[in-house]
Design a protein around this motif. Structure first.
Motif, PDB file in Angstrom:
ATOM      1  N   VAL A 196      29.046  35.665  33.123  1.00 18.55           N
ATOM      2  CA  VAL A 196      30.109  36.464  32.502  1.00 18.55           C
ATOM      3  C   VAL A 196      31.294  36.529  33.459  1.00 18.55           C
ATOM      4  N   THR A 197      32.429  35.990  33.043  1.00 15.49           N
ATOM      5  CA  THR A 197      33.611  35.931  33.918  1.00 15.49           C
ATOM      6  C   THR A 197      34.864  36.303  33.138  1.00 15.49           C
ATOM      7  N   GLY A 198      35.937  36.488  33.861  1.00 14.02           N
ATOM      8  CA  GLY A 198      37.234  36.676  33.235  1.00 14.02           C
ATOM      9  C   GLY A 198      37.816  35.327  32.821  1.00 14.02           C
ATOM     10  N   PRO A 199      39.067  35.350  32.283  1.00 16.49           N
ATOM     11  CA  PRO A 199      39.639  34.146  31.692  1.00 16.49           C
ATOM     12  C   PRO A 199      40.443  33.279  32.652  1.00 16.49           C
ATOM     13  N   GLU A 200      40.580  33.690  33.926  1.00 22.60           N
ATOM     14  CA  GLU A 200      41.541  32.989  34.793  1.00 22.60           C
ATOM     15  C   GLU A 200      41.053  32.988  36.240  1.00 22.60           C
ATOM     16  N   GLU A 201      41.603  32.032  36.998  1.00 23.62           N
ATOM     17  CA  GLU A 201      41.350  32.001  38.449  1.00 23.62           C
ATOM     18  C   GLU A 201      42.523  32.671  39.148  1.00 23.62           C
ATOM     19  N   LEU A 202      42.224  33.655  39.984  1.00 29.15           N
ATOM     20  CA  LEU A 202      43.290  34.343  40.723  1.00 29.15           C
ATOM     21  C   LEU A 202      42.800  34.649  42.122  1.00 29.15           C
ATOM     22  N   SER A 203      43.622  34.361  43.114  1.00 29.46           N
ATOM     23  CA  SER A 203      43.230  34.759  44.470  1.00 29.46           C
ATOM     24  C   SER A 203      43.368  36.282  44.583  1.00 29.46           C
ATOM     25  N   GLN A 204      42.732  36.845  45.585  1.00 29.92           N
ATOM     26  CA  GLN A 204      42.854  38.293  45.776  1.00 29.92           C
ATOM     27  C   GLN A 204      44.311  38.667  46.063  1.00 29.92           C
ATOM     28  N   ALA A 205      44.989  37.806  46.839  1.00 31.68           N
ATOM     29  CA  ALA A 205      46.401  38.084  47.140  1.00 31.68           C
ATOM     30  C   ALA A 205      47.243  38.026  45.866  1.00 31.68           C
ATOM     31  N   ALA A 206      46.879  37.131  44.937  1.00 33.23           N
ATOM     32  CA  ALA A 206      47.615  37.045  43.668  1.00 33.23           C
ATOM     33  C   ALA A 206      47.364  38.299  42.823  1.00 33.23           C
ATOM     34  N   GLN A 207      46.151  38.829  42.890  1.00 32.26           N
ATOM     35  CA  GLN A 207      45.885  40.089  42.174  1.00 32.26           C
ATOM     36  C   GLN A 207      46.797  41.191  42.722  1.00 32.26           C
ATOM     37  N   LEU A 208      46.933  41.204  44.040  1.00 37.31           N
ATOM     38  CA  LEU A 208      47.780  42.239  44.654  1.00 37.31           C
ATOM     39  C   LEU A 208      49.235  42.070  44.192  1.00 37.31           C
ATOM     40  N   ARG A 209      49.680  40.792  44.116  1.00 35.83           N
ATOM     41  CA  ARG A 209      51.060  40.540  43.646  1.00 35.83           C
ATOM     42  C   ARG A 209      51.258  41.106  42.240  1.00 35.83           C
TER      43      ARG A 209
END
Ligand SMILES: NC(=O)c1ccc[n+]([C@@H]2O[C@H](COP(=O)([O-])OP(=O)(O)OC[C@H]3O[C@@H](n4cnc5c(N)ncnc54)[C@H](OP(=O)(O)O)[C@@H]3O)[C@@H](O)[C@H]2O)c1
Length: 287
Positions: A196-209
């Motif tokens: 079970v995952t989300g729909p996208e790849e995001l780095s942790q730094a990108a989440q912060l952005r």
């Protein structure tokens, strides 16, 4: 007319539990929430749920909560409770219920989490030895793990945390709950091991952005070195083997993104929610 499902949700006042309760109620189930006797968060559970007091560390305390249930949305609070009582708890569940949806981890899916780490893989193995119709929800990290940044964001513009380049496929905790609710209230999910995952790849730094964008802030990431991060995690109560597992995994995710799946949409019929949508829902928490 089909009989109404009676489902018990454990770890009900955690991150996933309230969403699980809400999705099960929406599906027409009669829902019980297992809550520790002194839990101050019980009042935040949705209306219509039956509160049952019990402790997973004391299997006999679960008898009333389990009476007449046909499904259990099972989450084990690994950080606060060792798995010693898990075999006896599963025996109690097996004696009354037919279905279990167990929140497991991507670590099991990719073979990183050994059974002897006494975590998700261990409980999966116990369930596989029962007659229950289990469904494993091998989840990636939750969008709400970003709540771990709240304190730093409220007091400054820099978040210090390990492995900003680690690229994850985090999932909205409500989507994970929705998959589990489907598994417990509809046919076709027995003995499935869902990633079970989300729909996208995001780095942790990108989440912060993204958090910065939705809150109108310019936030920056500063990596904490592995050893210092490990020490901080252990000091804050992480069992050392869990801290090692998490940090070693984050290190691998700086080189190769986390695995992804379309299970949320396939099982629930609705697209998995993005991290941005989660950040918009929770923007006020970061202000
Ligand atoms: N976060 C992630 O990224 C991630 C990734 C993979 C898998 N998972 C798994 O997801 C599951 C759900 O996580 P979560 O964050 O929603 O919840 P959690 O933090 O694992 O559990 C917290 C809940 O468990 C309750 N609890 C604690 N000790 C208990 C006991 N002895 N008996 C009964 N209830 C007890 C807590 O009540 P009180 O508040 O009263 O203590 C709270 O309601 C966990 O099993 C976790 O391992 C999480």
């Amino acid at each position: 007319m089909t009989a109404q499902h009676v489902v018990l949700v454990t770890a009900a006042t955690g991150n996933v539990g309230p969403h699980a309760v809400a999705h099960l109620l929406e599906a027409g189930a009669r829902v019980r929430a297992l809550v520790l006797p002194d839990d101050p968060n019980a009042g935040r559970l949705p209306d219509g749920v039956e509160i049952c007091h019990g402790d997973l560390g004391d299997p006999d305390s679960l008898d009333a909560a389990l009476e007449g249930v046909d499904g259990v949305f099972l989450m084990w609070p690994f950080f606060s409770l060792p798995v010693d009582t898990a075999p006896a708890v599963l025996k109690k569940i097996e004696a009354t219920a037919r279905r279990v949806a167990f929140v497991s981890s991507v670590g099991v899916h990719i073979g990183l989490e050994p059974v002897d780490n006494n975590c998700h893989a261990y409980i999966e193995q116990l369930l596989e030895r029962t007659t229950l119709e289990w469904t494993f929800l091998r989840t990636t990290g939750f969008h709400c793990n970003a709540m771990g940044f709240v304190q730093q964001i409220r007091t400054g513009d820099v978040v210090r945390y390990p492995y900003g380049a680690a690229t994850r496929t985090s999932v909205h905790e409500a989507d994970l709950a929705a998959v589990g609710a489907k598994a417990l209230t509809s046919a076709g999910h027995a003995h499935k091991k869902y990633l079970v995952t989300g729909p996208e790849e995001l780095s942790q730094a990108a989440q912060l952005r993204i958090i910065g964008e939705v809150t109108g802030r310019e936030l920056s990431w500063q990596d904490i070195e592995h050893g210092a991060a490990r020490q901080a995690m252990v000091d804050s109560g992480w069992p050392p083997s869990y801290a090692d597992g998490a940090l070693d995994y984050f290190a691998t995710l700086t080189k190769e993104p986390e695995v992804g799946s379309n299970v949320v949409e396939e099982v629930t019929g609705k697209p998995a929610r993005t991290f941005r949508s989660w950040a918009l829902e929770h923007a006020d928490a970061f202000r």
